[in-house]
Design a protein around this motif. Structure first.
Motif, short mmCIF file in Angstrom:
data_model
loop_
_atom_site.label_atom_id
_atom_site.label_comp_id
_atom_site.label_asym_id
_atom_site.label_seq_id
_atom_site.Cartn_x
_atom_site.Cartn_y
_atom_site.Cartn_z
N HIS A 61 47.64 -54.22 54.57
CA HIS A 61 48.01 -54.68 53.24
C HIS A 61 46.77 -54.79 52.38
O HIS A 61 45.65 -54.81 52.88
CB HIS A 61 48.72 -56.03 53.31
CG HIS A 61 47.91 -57.07 54.04
ND1 HIS A 61 46.90 -57.78 53.44
CD2 HIS A 61 47.95 -57.48 55.33
CE1 HIS A 61 46.36 -58.60 54.33
NE2 HIS A 61 46.98 -58.44 55.49
N GLY A 62 47.00 -54.88 51.08
CA GLY A 62 45.91 -55.03 50.14
C GLY A 62 45.22 -56.38 50.27
O GLY A 62 45.79 -57.34 50.78
N ILE A 63 43.97 -56.43 49.81
CA ILE A 63 43.17 -57.65 49.82
C ILE A 63 42.89 -58.03 48.37
O ILE A 63 42.49 -57.19 47.58
CB ILE A 63 41.83 -57.43 50.56
CG1 ILE A 63 42.06 -57.04 52.01
CG2 ILE A 63 40.93 -58.66 50.45
CD1 ILE A 63 42.68 -58.13 52.86
N GLY A 64 43.10 -59.29 48.05
CA GLY A 64 42.85 -59.75 46.68
C GLY A 64 42.88 -61.25 46.63
O GLY A 64 42.31 -61.91 47.49
N LEU A 65 43.59 -61.80 45.66
CA LEU A 65 43.67 -63.25 45.51
C LEU A 65 44.70 -63.88 46.44
O LEU A 65 44.58 -65.05 46.80
CB LEU A 65 44.01 -63.60 44.06
CG LEU A 65 42.95 -63.19 43.03
CD1 LEU A 65 43.46 -63.48 41.62
CD2 LEU A 65 41.63 -63.89 43.28
N GLU A 66 45.70 -63.13 46.83
CA GLU A 66 46.75 -63.62 47.73
C GLU A 66 46.46 -63.16 49.16
O GLU A 66 45.70 -62.22 49.39
CB GLU A 66 48.12 -63.11 47.28
CG GLU A 66 48.51 -63.54 45.88
CD GLU A 66 48.66 -65.05 45.74
OE1 GLU A 66 49.14 -65.71 46.69
OE2 GLU A 66 48.31 -65.57 44.68
N GLU A 112 40.97 -45.51 43.88
CA GLU A 112 39.58 -45.87 44.05
C GLU A 112 39.36 -47.35 43.73
O GLU A 112 39.96 -47.89 42.80
CB GLU A 112 38.70 -45.01 43.13
CG GLU A 112 37.23 -45.20 43.37
CD GLU A 112 36.37 -44.25 42.57
OE1 GLU A 112 35.15 -44.42 42.61
OE2 GLU A 112 36.91 -43.34 41.89
N SER A 113 38.54 -48.00 44.54
CA SER A 113 38.17 -49.42 44.44
C SER A 113 39.17 -50.38 45.08
O SER A 113 38.90 -51.57 45.15
CB SER A 113 37.90 -49.86 43.00
OG SER A 113 36.85 -49.11 42.45
N MET A 114 40.33 -49.88 45.53
CA MET A 114 41.26 -50.76 46.26
C MET A 114 40.64 -51.10 47.61
O MET A 114 39.96 -50.28 48.23
CB MET A 114 42.61 -50.08 46.50
CG MET A 114 43.49 -50.00 45.32
SD MET A 114 45.07 -49.22 45.83
CE MET A 114 46.09 -49.70 44.47
N VAL A 115 40.89 -52.32 48.06
CA VAL A 115 40.47 -52.75 49.40
C VAL A 115 41.73 -53.17 50.13
O VAL A 115 42.57 -53.88 49.59
CB VAL A 115 39.47 -53.93 49.33
CG1 VAL A 115 39.10 -54.40 50.73
CG2 VAL A 115 38.22 -53.52 48.56
N LEU A 138 37.65 -49.79 52.03
CA LEU A 138 37.48 -49.59 50.60
C LEU A 138 37.80 -48.15 50.26
O LEU A 138 37.29 -47.23 50.91
CB LEU A 138 36.03 -49.90 50.19
CG LEU A 138 35.60 -49.49 48.79
CD1 LEU A 138 36.34 -50.30 47.73
CD2 LEU A 138 34.09 -49.63 48.64
N VAL A 139 38.67 -47.93 49.27
CA VAL A 139 38.96 -46.57 48.81
C VAL A 139 37.82 -46.15 47.88
O VAL A 139 37.49 -46.87 46.94
CB VAL A 139 40.31 -46.50 48.07
CG1 VAL A 139 40.58 -45.07 47.59
CG2 VAL A 139 41.44 -46.99 48.97
N THR A 140 37.22 -45.00 48.17
CA THR A 140 36.11 -44.49 47.36
C THR A 140 36.54 -43.20 46.66
O THR A 140 37.62 -42.67 46.94
CB THR A 140 34.88 -44.19 48.24
OG1 THR A 140 35.19 -43.10 49.12
CG2 THR A 140 34.46 -45.41 49.05
N SER A 141 35.68 -42.68 45.81
CA SER A 141 36.00 -41.44 45.10
C SER A 141 36.07 -40.25 46.04
O SER A 141 36.72 -39.26 45.74
CB SER A 141 34.96 -41.17 44.01
OG SER A 141 33.68 -41.02 44.57
#
Length: 85
Positions: A16-21, A38-41, A63-66
């Motif tokens: 799953h995504g990583i963020g505030l939650e 790009e930039s999603m973790v 980390l999704v990169t270019s």
């Protein structure tokens, strides 16, 4: 896990995504239609749970990169024989 016969021992999403939650989009599994940008973790956290025995889950942050992706976790995954045996 399927190739090794553990498909029935894996009962949750891959990550799953990583963020505030604690759990955020994108959802990482075979049914997800979300597009990684790009930039999603996000996490990749496969786990096997064997009834009556126990289980293990290995979690990496990616980390999704270019040009693809970069694994941010640096924990070794090689199983070492315990000195207690």
């Amino acid at each position: 896990m399927k190739k090794k016969g553990f498909a029935k021992c894996f009962g949750h999403g891959v990550g799953h995504g990583i963020g505030l939650e604690v759990h955020e989009c994108p959802t990482i599994n075979s049914r997800s239609k979300e597009i990684l940008e790009e930039s999603m973790v996000f996490t990749v956290e496969p786990g096997i749970y064997i009834p009556g025995w126990g289980g293990v889950r290995i979690e990496d942050m990616v980390l999704v990169t270019s040009s693809g992706c970069e694994v941010l976790s640096r924990v070794p995954k090689k199983i070492k024989k315990s000195s207690l045996n």
